[in-house]
Design a protein around this motif. Structure first.
Motif, PDB file in Angstrom:
ATOM      1  N   VAL A  16       0.833  -1.195   0.000  1.00  0.00           N
ATOM      2  CA  VAL A  16       0.000   0.000   0.000  1.00  0.00           C
ATOM      3  C   VAL A  16       0.871   1.251   0.000  1.00  0.00           C
ATOM      4  CG1 VAL A  16      -1.701   1.325   1.331  1.00  0.00           C
ATOM      5  CG2 VAL A  16      -1.958  -1.153   1.104  1.00  0.00           C
ATOM      6  N   VAL A  17       1.937   1.244   0.804  1.00  0.00           N
ATOM      7  CA  VAL A  17       2.866   2.373   0.817  1.00  0.00           C
ATOM      8  C   VAL A  17       3.437   2.610  -0.577  1.00  0.00           C
ATOM      9  CG1 VAL A  17       5.121   3.144   1.670  1.00  0.00           C
ATOM     10  CG2 VAL A  17       3.453   2.164   3.253  1.00  0.00           C
ATOM     11  N   GLN A  18       3.849   1.540  -1.233  1.00  0.00           N
ATOM     12  CA  GLN A  18       4.414   1.663  -2.576  1.00  0.00           C
ATOM     13  C   GLN A  18       3.377   2.206  -3.558  1.00  0.00           C
ATOM     14  OE1 GLN A  18       7.738   1.136  -3.378  1.00  0.00           O
ATOM     15  NE2 GLN A  18       7.053   2.228  -5.202  1.00  0.00           N
ATOM     16  N   ALA A  19       2.132   1.772  -3.409  1.00  0.00           N
ATOM     17  CA  ALA A  19       1.069   2.252  -4.300  1.00  0.00           C
ATOM     18  C   ALA A  19       0.832   3.747  -4.121  1.00  0.00           C
ATOM     19  CB  ALA A  19      -0.217   1.466  -4.047  1.00  0.00           C
ATOM     20  N   PHE A  20       0.877   4.227  -2.888  1.00  0.00           N
ATOM     21  CA  PHE A  20       0.758   5.667  -2.647  1.00  0.00           C
ATOM     22  C   PHE A  20       1.906   6.416  -3.316  1.00  0.00           C
ATOM     23  CE2 PHE A  20      -2.245   4.872   0.890  1.00  0.00           C
ATOM     24  CZ  PHE A  20      -3.129   5.920   0.677  1.00  0.00           C
ATOM     25  N   ARG A  21       3.115   5.908  -3.155  1.00  0.00           N
ATOM     26  CA  ARG A  21       4.277   6.575  -3.752  1.00  0.00           C
ATOM     27  C   ARG A  21       4.190   6.572  -5.282  1.00  0.00           C
ATOM     28  NH1 ARG A  21       9.112   7.216  -0.930  1.00  0.00           N
ATOM     29  NH2 ARG A  21      10.351   6.174  -2.538  1.00  0.00           N
ATOM     30  N   ASP A  22       3.690   5.484  -5.837  1.00  0.00           N
ATOM     31  CA  ASP A  22       3.534   5.417  -7.288  1.00  0.00           C
ATOM     32  C   ASP A  22       2.564   6.479  -7.800  1.00  0.00           C
ATOM     33  OD1 ASP A  22       5.281   3.292  -7.388  1.00  0.00           O
ATOM     34  OD2 ASP A  22       3.725   1.757  -7.567  1.00  0.00           O
ATOM     35  N   GLU A  23       1.618   6.888  -6.941  1.00  0.00           N
ATOM     36  CA  GLU A  23       0.649   7.917  -7.308  1.00  0.00           C
ATOM     37  C   GLU A  23       1.122   9.315  -6.925  1.00  0.00           C
ATOM     38  OE1 GLU A  23      -2.414   7.666  -8.889  1.00  0.00           O
ATOM     39  OE2 GLU A  23      -1.722   5.641  -9.379  1.00  0.00           O
ATOM     40  N   HIS A  37       8.572  -5.562   8.808  1.00  0.00           N
ATOM     41  CA  HIS A  37      10.005  -5.568   8.538  1.00  0.00           C
ATOM     42  C   HIS A  37      10.455  -4.150   8.213  1.00  0.00           C
ATOM     43  CE1 HIS A  37       9.774  -9.984   8.166  1.00  0.00           C
ATOM     44  NE2 HIS A  37       8.647  -9.751   7.509  1.00  0.00           N
ATOM     45  N   GLU A  38      11.410  -3.651   8.964  1.00  0.00           N
ATOM     46  CA  GLU A  38      11.866  -2.278   8.746  1.00  0.00           C
ATOM     47  C   GLU A  38      12.385  -2.079   7.324  1.00  0.00           C
ATOM     48  OE1 GLU A  38      14.570   1.126  11.021  1.00  0.00           O
ATOM     49  OE2 GLU A  38      14.526  -0.958  11.762  1.00  0.00           O
ATOM     50  N   GLN A  39      12.994  -3.140   6.751  1.00  0.00           N
ATOM     51  CA  GLN A  39      13.536  -3.010   5.395  1.00  0.00           C
ATOM     52  C   GLN A  39      12.450  -2.901   4.337  1.00  0.00           C
ATOM     53  OE1 GLN A  39      13.827  -5.714   7.314  1.00  0.00           O
ATOM     54  NE2 GLN A  39      13.732  -7.647   6.154  1.00  0.00           N
ATOM     55  N   PHE A  40      11.195  -3.173   4.706  1.00  0.00           N
ATOM     56  CA  PHE A  40      10.088  -3.015   3.768  1.00  0.00           C
ATOM     57  C   PHE A  40       9.689  -1.545   3.593  1.00  0.00           C
ATOM     58  CE2 PHE A  40       7.799  -7.440   3.906  1.00  0.00           C
ATOM     59  CZ  PHE A  40       8.967  -8.028   3.452  1.00  0.00           C
ATOM     60  N   VAL A  41      10.126  -0.681   4.501  1.00  0.00           N
ATOM     61  CA  VAL A  41       9.792   0.743   4.424  1.00  0.00           C
ATOM     62  C   VAL A  41      10.771   1.422   3.480  1.00  0.00           C
ATOM     63  CG1 VAL A  41       9.469   2.874   5.727  1.00  0.00           C
ATOM     64  CG2 VAL A  41       8.909   0.668   6.784  1.00  0.00           C
ATOM     65  N   PRO A  42      10.303   2.038   2.402  1.00  0.00           N
ATOM     66  CA  PRO A  42      11.224   2.629   1.422  1.00  0.00           C
ATOM     67  C   PRO A  42      12.041   3.774   2.004  1.00  0.00           C
ATOM     68  CG  PRO A  42       8.984   2.441   0.530  1.00  0.00           C
ATOM     69  CD  PRO A  42       8.893   2.175   1.991  1.00  0.00           C
ATOM     70  N   ASP A  43      13.211   3.981   1.449  1.00  0.00           N
ATOM     71  CA  ASP A  43      14.025   5.138   1.820  1.00  0.00           C
ATOM     72  C   ASP A  43      13.222   6.411   1.565  1.00  0.00           C
ATOM     73  OD1 ASP A  43      16.122   3.454   2.448  1.00  0.00           O
ATOM     74  OD2 ASP A  43      17.133   3.714   0.510  1.00  0.00           O
ATOM     75  N   GLY A  44      13.309   7.323   2.502  1.00  0.00           N
ATOM     76  CA  GLY A  44      12.607   8.591   2.353  1.00  0.00           C
ATOM     77  C   GLY A  44      11.212   8.602   2.929  1.00  0.00           C
ATOM     78  N   VAL A 235      -5.539   2.904  -2.363  1.00  0.00           N
ATOM     79  CA  VAL A 235      -5.216   4.284  -2.754  1.00  0.00           C
ATOM     80  C   VAL A 235      -6.412   4.933  -3.443  1.00  0.00           C
ATOM     81  CG1 VAL A 235      -3.661   5.745  -4.092  1.00  0.00           C
ATOM     82  CG2 VAL A 235      -2.764   3.727  -2.927  1.00  0.00           C
ATOM     83  N   THR A 236      -7.119   4.188  -4.284  1.00  0.00           N
ATOM     84  CA  THR A 236      -8.314   4.723  -4.934  1.00  0.00           C
ATOM     85  C   THR A 236      -9.349   5.136  -3.899  1.00  0.00           C
ATOM     86  OG1 THR A 236      -7.938   3.268  -6.832  1.00  0.00           O
ATOM     87  CG2 THR A 236     -10.123   4.240  -6.623  1.00  0.00           C
ATOM     88  N   ALA A 237      -9.527   4.314  -2.869  1.00  0.00           N
ATOM     89  CA  ALA A 237     -10.472   4.645  -1.800  1.00  0.00           C
ATOM     90  C   ALA A 237     -10.008   5.881  -1.040  1.00  0.00           C
ATOM     91  CB  ALA A 237     -10.623   3.463  -0.850  1.00  0.00           C
ATOM     92  N   ALA A 238      -8.708   5.975  -0.776  1.00  0.00           N
ATOM     93  CA  ALA A 238      -8.177   7.143  -0.068  1.00  0.00           C
ATOM     94  C   ALA A 238      -8.419   8.417  -0.872  1.00  0.00           C
ATOM     95  CB  ALA A 238      -6.683   6.950   0.192  1.00  0.00           C
ATOM     96  N   ARG A 239      -8.156   8.361  -2.165  1.00  0.00           N
ATOM     97  CA  ARG A 239      -8.394   9.537  -3.016  1.00  0.00           C
ATOM     98  C   ARG A 239      -9.872   9.935  -2.994  1.00  0.00           C
ATOM     99  NH1 ARG A 239      -4.767  11.688  -6.400  1.00  0.00           N
ATOM    100  NH2 ARG A 239      -2.888  10.538  -7.033  1.00  0.00           N
TER     101      ARG A 239
END
Length: 327
Positions: A16-23, A37-44, A235-239
């Motif tokens: 879901v985080v990645q999908a938000f960033r993609d948008e 997993h902390e490594q699942f959280v993208p840099d930034g 993400v569609t629901a959030a928008r």
């Protein structure tokens, strides 16, 4: 516009985080890393390492990052284990949601997309579950998800005439599989795909529980959806909520069709190249023959669609499992 993803370091949450960033939408993760997993959280992407039960910290994080909405995925998600640990399940899923809603009210965060579950239906008496199907959860996990939906509805009613009414929707789904990125994988010790892939990697034979059901091949039929499709719909629901669109209180994210356990085993053998015949065991108590949901309402309102077939679900899960094995 920044959204918070609770449980954003987990398998579904990280997608879901990645999908938000993609948008192009800013996102912050809140996770206590109990199963994430902390490594699942993208840099930034900021990571607030805390429990949703800590209302003060959650409130501060919402304010600090100017959060306009929350995708709430954090919780204890193991239905079978919840029978043995009901108090823990209720604390994490019900008390935790109360804490989050209180923090949102204090911080002035008006929107929430809630990760619910098809477990709210229990064992439905219909071949195709819709949002109108009666809810009858059969585990503390399913009960807490239904209570979470009630909490959102009650909070929305209580704030409807106030300066900051709560906008919400809940997404109910069954079995989430596959991977949208090779470095994001399902590490659950209870889900079918990782259990089968682990067995194959370790040289064990996967097991099927019951092949004498009233289904085309005798094995249970379930609804499987790809995690990337699921994430995009969050993400569609959030928008939609941010734009002030009226959404239904709940949506099923289903295939409308379903896949049998034996079909999954055959796909696993084809995709991995590991030839095996699954061990056939007796039925497990309480396993219904078929549970499949319609996604028609979500398709209408949230552009829900299945863009991955079974082969793609298995192939992406297998690639991610191989990457994790090498890491």
């Amino acid at each position: 516009m920044t959204w918070m993803v609770t449980g954003g370091a987990g398998y579904i949450g990280s997608h879901v985080v990645q999908a938000f960033r993609d948008e192009g939408i800013e996102v912050v993760v809140l996770d206590d890393l109990s199963s994430g997993h902390e490594q699942f959280v993208p840099d930034g992407v900021p990571l607030v390492r805390t429990s949703i039960l800590d209302t003060a910290v959650v409130t501060g994080a919402l304010r600090e990052h100017g959060v306009v909405g929350v995708v709430h995925l954090a919780g204890f998600k193991y239905a079978g284990v919840s029978v043995r640990r009901p108090l823990h399940t209720y604390e994490q899923n019900v008390t935790g949601t109360v804490s989050l809603l209180r923090a949102m009210a204090e911080a002035g965060t008006p929107s929430i997309v809630f990760s619910s579950s098809a477990a709210v239906y229990g064992t439905p008496d219909t071949d195709l579950v819709t949002e109108a199907t009666a809810t009858a959860p059969e585990s503390p996990y399913g009960e807490t998800k239904l209570i979470g939906e009630w909490l959102l509805a009650d909070a929305a009613r209580a704030t409807a005439d106030g300066p900051l009414p709560l906008r919400h929707t809940s997404l109910r789904y069954f079995n989430v599989v596959g991977s949208g990125r090779e470095d994001l994988y399902d590490s659950s010790p209870h889900n079918l795909f990782p259990l089968v892939l682990d067995a194959l990697v370790q040289g064990r034979t996967p097991k099927v529980f019951g092949t004498d059901y009233a289904t085309p091949d005798g094995s249970c039929v379930r609804d499987y959806i790809h995690v990337a499709d699921l994430a995009r719909t969050h993400v569609t629901a959030a928008r939609a909520l941010s734009d002030g669109r009226a959404l239904a209180p709940v949506y099923n994210l289903g295939s409308g069709d379903g896949v049998s356990v034996l079909q999954i085993m055959a796909a696993m053998a084809r995709v991995t190249g590991i030839d095996f015949a699954p061990e056939i065991g007796p039925r497990r108590p309480g396993d219904p023959a078929r549970i499949v949901a319609s996604g028609a309402a979500a398709a209408r309102d949230l552009d829900w669609r299945m863009t991955h077939d079974l082969a793609s679900m298995v192939a992406t899960a297998w690639r991610a499992r191989q990457v994790a094995e090498r890491a």
